[in-house]
Scaffold this motif. Structure first.
Motif, PDB file in Angstrom:
ATOM      1  N   VAL A 243       0.673  31.015 -16.999  1.00  0.00           N
ATOM      2  CA  VAL A 243       1.226  31.897 -16.418  1.00  0.00           C
ATOM      3  C   VAL A 243       1.497  31.630 -14.733  1.00  0.00           C
ATOM      4  N   LEU A 244       0.015  30.836 -14.087  1.00  0.00           N
ATOM      5  CA  LEU A 244       0.650  30.023 -12.860  1.00  0.00           C
ATOM      6  C   LEU A 244       1.210  28.608 -12.897  1.00  0.00           C
ATOM      7  N   ALA A 245       1.359  28.404 -14.450  1.00  0.00           N
ATOM      8  CA  ALA A 245       1.868  27.118 -14.203  1.00  0.00           C
ATOM      9  C   ALA A 245       3.903  27.126 -14.319  1.00  0.00           C
ATOM     10  N   LEU A 246       4.582  28.655 -14.286  1.00  0.00           N
ATOM     11  CA  LEU A 246       5.523  28.857 -13.623  1.00  0.00           C
ATOM     12  C   LEU A 246       6.347  28.757 -12.722  1.00  0.00           C
ATOM     13  N   PRO A 247       5.896  29.136 -11.748  1.00  0.00           N
ATOM     14  CA  PRO A 247       5.514  28.687 -10.102  1.00  0.00           C
ATOM     15  C   PRO A 247       5.504  27.872  -9.644  1.00  0.00           C
ATOM     16  N   TYR A 248       4.182  26.914 -10.817  1.00  0.00           N
ATOM     17  CA  TYR A 248       4.120  25.012  -9.774  1.00  0.00           C
ATOM     18  C   TYR A 248       5.527  24.284 -10.177  1.00  0.00           C
ATOM     19  N   VAL A 249       5.456  24.823 -11.939  1.00  0.00           N
ATOM     20  CA  VAL A 249       7.026  23.436 -12.138  1.00  0.00           C
ATOM     21  C   VAL A 249       7.884  23.911 -11.132  1.00  0.00           C
ATOM     22  N   LEU A 250       8.223  25.484 -11.641  1.00  0.00           N
ATOM     23  CA  LEU A 250       9.644  25.597 -10.461  1.00  0.00           C
ATOM     24  C   LEU A 250       9.535  24.805  -9.545  1.00  0.00           C
ATOM     25  N   GLY A 251       8.293  24.787  -8.602  1.00  0.00           N
ATOM     26  CA  GLY A 251       8.064  23.670  -6.990  1.00  0.00           C
ATOM     27  C   GLY A 251       8.235  22.197  -7.726  1.00  0.00           C
ATOM     28  N   ILE A 252       7.634  22.338  -8.210  1.00  0.00           N
ATOM     29  CA  ILE A 252       7.923  20.603  -8.552  1.00  0.00           C
ATOM     30  C   ILE A 252       9.725  19.995  -9.444  1.00  0.00           C
ATOM     31  N   THR A 253       9.781  21.181  -9.886  1.00  0.00           N
ATOM     32  CA  THR A 253      11.053  20.307  -9.939  1.00  0.00           C
ATOM     33  C   THR A 253      11.884  20.335  -8.554  1.00  0.00           C
TER      34      THR A 253
ATOM     35  N   GLY B  13       5.725  17.671  -6.072  1.00  0.00           N
ATOM     36  CA  GLY B  13       7.199  17.742  -6.585  1.00  0.00           C
ATOM     37  C   GLY B  13       7.680  16.030  -5.639  1.00  0.00           C
ATOM     38  N   PHE B  14       7.340  16.094  -4.213  1.00  0.00           N
ATOM     39  CA  PHE B  14       7.547  15.302  -3.717  1.00  0.00           C
ATOM     40  C   PHE B  14       6.956  14.039  -2.805  1.00  0.00           C
ATOM     41  N   THR B  15       5.797  14.648  -3.035  1.00  0.00           N
ATOM     42  CA  THR B  15       4.592  13.268  -2.404  1.00  0.00           C
ATOM     43  C   THR B  15       3.983  12.746  -3.793  1.00  0.00           C
ATOM     44  N   GLY B  16       4.131  13.729  -4.709  1.00  0.00           N
ATOM     45  CA  GLY B  16       2.927  13.527  -5.825  1.00  0.00           C
ATOM     46  C   GLY B  16       2.004  13.910  -5.592  1.00  0.00           C
ATOM     47  N   PHE B  17       1.409  14.302  -4.772  1.00  0.00           N
ATOM     48  CA  PHE B  17      -0.088  14.838  -4.731  1.00  0.00           C
ATOM     49  C   PHE B  17      -0.495  16.040  -3.766  1.00  0.00           C
ATOM     50  N   GLY B  18      -1.181  16.697  -3.426  1.00  0.00           N
ATOM     51  CA  GLY B  18      -1.617  17.408  -2.885  1.00  0.00           C
ATOM     52  C   GLY B  18      -1.897  19.269  -3.128  1.00  0.00           C
ATOM     53  N   THR B  19      -1.694  19.569  -5.019  1.00  0.00           N
ATOM     54  CA  THR B  19      -1.952  20.180  -5.303  1.00  0.00           C
ATOM     55  C   THR B  19      -3.081  20.783  -5.284  1.00  0.00           C
TER      56      THR B  19
ATOM     57  N   GLY C 274      10.452  19.850  -5.902  1.00  0.00           N
ATOM     58  CA  GLY C 274      10.217  19.139  -5.025  1.00  0.00           C
ATOM     59  C   GLY C 274      10.638  17.381  -5.132  1.00  0.00           C
ATOM     60  N   GLN C 275      11.249  16.997  -6.954  1.00  0.00           N
ATOM     61  CA  GLN C 275      11.391  16.099  -7.220  1.00  0.00           C
ATOM     62  C   GLN C 275      12.803  15.842  -6.656  1.00  0.00           C
ATOM     63  N   ALA C 276      13.829  17.252  -6.724  1.00  0.00           N
ATOM     64  CA  ALA C 276      14.885  16.660  -6.185  1.00  0.00           C
ATOM     65  C   ALA C 276      15.435  16.192  -4.769  1.00  0.00           C
ATOM     66  N   LEU C 277      14.236  16.721  -4.153  1.00  0.00           N
ATOM     67  CA  LEU C 277      13.976  16.370  -2.602  1.00  0.00           C
ATOM     68  C   LEU C 277      13.856  15.363  -2.266  1.00  0.00           C
TER      69      LEU C 277
ATOM     70  N   ALA D 272      13.552   8.065   2.839  1.00  0.00           N
ATOM     71  CA  ALA D 272      14.171   8.134   4.284  1.00  0.00           C
ATOM     72  C   ALA D 272      13.416   9.704   4.914  1.00  0.00           C
ATOM     73  N   ARG D 273      13.432  10.264   3.910  1.00  0.00           N
ATOM     74  CA  ARG D 273      13.085  11.994   4.642  1.00  0.00           C
ATOM     75  C   ARG D 273      11.692  11.870   4.745  1.00  0.00           C
ATOM     76  N   GLU D 274      11.084  10.934   4.130  1.00  0.00           N
ATOM     77  CA  GLU D 274       9.349  11.395   4.244  1.00  0.00           C
ATOM     78  C   GLU D 274       8.673  11.714   5.064  1.00  0.00           C
ATOM     79  N   ARG D 275       8.730  11.412   6.467  1.00  0.00           N
ATOM     80  CA  ARG D 275       8.142  11.341   7.520  1.00  0.00           C
ATOM     81  C   ARG D 275       8.209  12.859   7.340  1.00  0.00           C
ATOM     82  N   THR D 276       9.372  13.922   7.934  1.00  0.00           N
ATOM     83  CA  THR D 276       9.953  15.130   8.012  1.00  0.00           C
ATOM     84  C   THR D 276       8.928  15.742   6.532  1.00  0.00           C
ATOM     85  N   PHE D 277       8.808  15.804   5.201  1.00  0.00           N
ATOM     86  CA  PHE D 277       8.267  16.771   4.570  1.00  0.00           C
ATOM     87  C   PHE D 277       6.855  16.351   4.349  1.00  0.00           C
ATOM     88  N   ARG D 278       6.144  15.167   4.593  1.00  0.00           N
ATOM     89  CA  ARG D 278       4.977  15.049   5.105  1.00  0.00           C
ATOM     90  C   ARG D 278       4.444  15.695   6.065  1.00  0.00           C
TER      91      ARG D 278
END
Length: 250
Positions: free
Chosen positions: A206-216, A29-35, A218-221, A225-231
């Motif tokens: 079933v696994l889509a539930l925690p995945y979508v929650l995480g994406i939501t 959700g934050f970076t667009g990749f990594g799954t 991540g996108q909010a975050l 400007a905070r890219e380096r820390t999150f990466r």
């Protein structure tokens, strides 16, 4: 409750899979990749590799409503089309390898591909010059073979974008659109080769539930400007997932 859903809820290691997908969703959700980098080393330890690959695509569908609209606005669609087209052409070769190679060897390939990608990301590897259409085709073709065999479709394309001059927003949009395009092809190839059954789709839901929650979350975050820390945090998580999935620790 459908019998297939009951069976999915009884999957050994389901809690760990759900945790992996939740964290992977946060990172994506934050970076667009990594799954795949986070999930595949863990999922390949707990499930047959073809099933683990199917789950990536099924859960990927669940992310489309929240991620694709923004990606479509900001992505280089022509460039992504070349990368995705080449990957879809070469994907059957990777699927053939998936059907004939031993499971432990596939797990090693997953871990090695993820580790090489992580190392390149951490060291800040960069290329010079402009990549033309033939080069884009080669990158996409490599991604197709690797994705078909291991589920790690993203690394060649992720490295191409992160090592180039594109900003965080463009990298995020292009990788989201590329991975979405390939999810359809992966599912079609897996079922065409009888590597998975329809029951596995329930586990994906079933696994889509925690995945979508995480994406939501991540996108909010997401904030360039905070890219380096999150990466940096994402790299640590990916590294732990790779270590967990190594056949050495069975």
């Amino acid at each position: 409750m459908p019998e297939a859903l009951t069976s999915a809820l009884q999957t050994p290691g389901l809690v760990w899979l759900a945790v992996a997908y939740g964290i992977a969703g946060l990172v994506r959700g934050f970076t667009g990749f990594g799954t795949a980098l986070i999930v595949m080393p863990v999922a390949a330890l707990l499930l047959p590799v073809p099933v683990a690959i199917l789950l990536l695509s099924v859960t990927g569908f669940a992310s489309w409503p929240s991620m694709l609209p923004r990606a479509l606005r900001n992505a280089d669609k022509r460039q992504v089309a070349v990368l995705a087209g080449a990957a879809l052409i070469t994907m059957p070769l990777g699927m053939w390898a998936l059907s004939v190679l031993p499971r432990d060897l596939l797990r090693w390939l997953v871990s090695i591909a993820a580790a090489v990608t992580l190392l390149a990301l951490i060291t800040g590897w960069r290329y010079r010059g402009r990549v033309g259409w033939p080069g884009l085709g080669a990158i996409g073709g490599t991604a197709g073979v690797l994705g078909g065999a291991t589920g790690l479709t993203g690394p060649p394309v992720i490295l191409f974008y992160l090592a180039g001059p594109s900003g965080a927003e463009a990298v995020r949009a292009n990788t989201i659109l590329f991975l979405a395009a390939l999810e359809v092809g992966i599912i079609a190839n897996l079922f065409a080769r009888d590597l998975v059954t329809i029951d596995a789709l329930w586990l994906g839901l079933v696994l889509a539930l925690p995945y979508v929650l995480g994406i939501t979350i991540g996108q909010a975050l997401f904030d360039p400007a905070r890219e380096r820390t999150f990466r940096a945090l994402a790299y640590i998580v990916i590294g732990l997932a790779i270590l967990t999935g190594l056949p050495l620790f069975d």
